[in-house]
Design a protein around this motif. Structure first.
Motif: not given
Length: 138
Positions: A84-113
């Motif tokens: 009944x269940x399915x497993x959710x896996x990241x694609x290579x595309x999602x794996x490739x953006x990890x560092x940049x996405x986390x940097x983007x979130x940190x930059x947004x956080x920095x802007x707010x604070x």
């Protein structure tokens, strides 16, 4: 303006706006970010596990995962022991953006604070953590 819940809601919207432009360039939306964070931490989770970790409604999770699959960020695979269940896996595309996405979130956080002193930021984070802990018991 004296309601913590209202202000927290406004703060969340502000963070989403601050992340939106950066996220779009990388191919994801702010609403997908918590799911990406969980899968970057542990790939191959079930939808139920993601629901427990991200704490959103079932319908929202299903729609978000469908969009993420459409956009090439995740793929669903059959669960090896639960038909009944399915497993959710990241694609290579999602794996490739990890560092940049986390940097983007940190930059947004920095802007707010941006006008906060270091100790003010740390206090704010501590207060938010306490509120979130309290909310888990409601």
């Amino acid at each position: 303006m004296d309601s913590a819940a209202y202000l927290a809601s406004q703060m969340a919207k502000g963070f989403a706006r601050a992340l939106q432009q950066r996220a779009t360039k990388l191919g994801f939306s702010p609403g997908q970010f918590p799911i990406l964070l969980e899968l970057w931490s542990e790939d191959g989770l079930t939808q139920k596990q993601l629901l427990e970790r991200v704490d959103i409604e079932q319908a929202t999770m299903a729609n978000t995962l469908s969009r993420m699959e459409r956009d090439g960020l995740v793929e669903r695979r059959p669960h090896p022991s639960d038909k009944r269940a399915q497993l959710i896996f990241l694609t290579d595309k999602a794996a490739a953006i990890q560092a940049e996405a986390i940097e983007a979130a940190m930059a947004a956080d920095t802007d707010l604070l941006k006008n906060f002193r270091s100790f003010e930021r740390e206090l704010l984070l501590e207060y938010i953590r306490r509120i979130l802990e309290n909310s888990r018991h409601l």
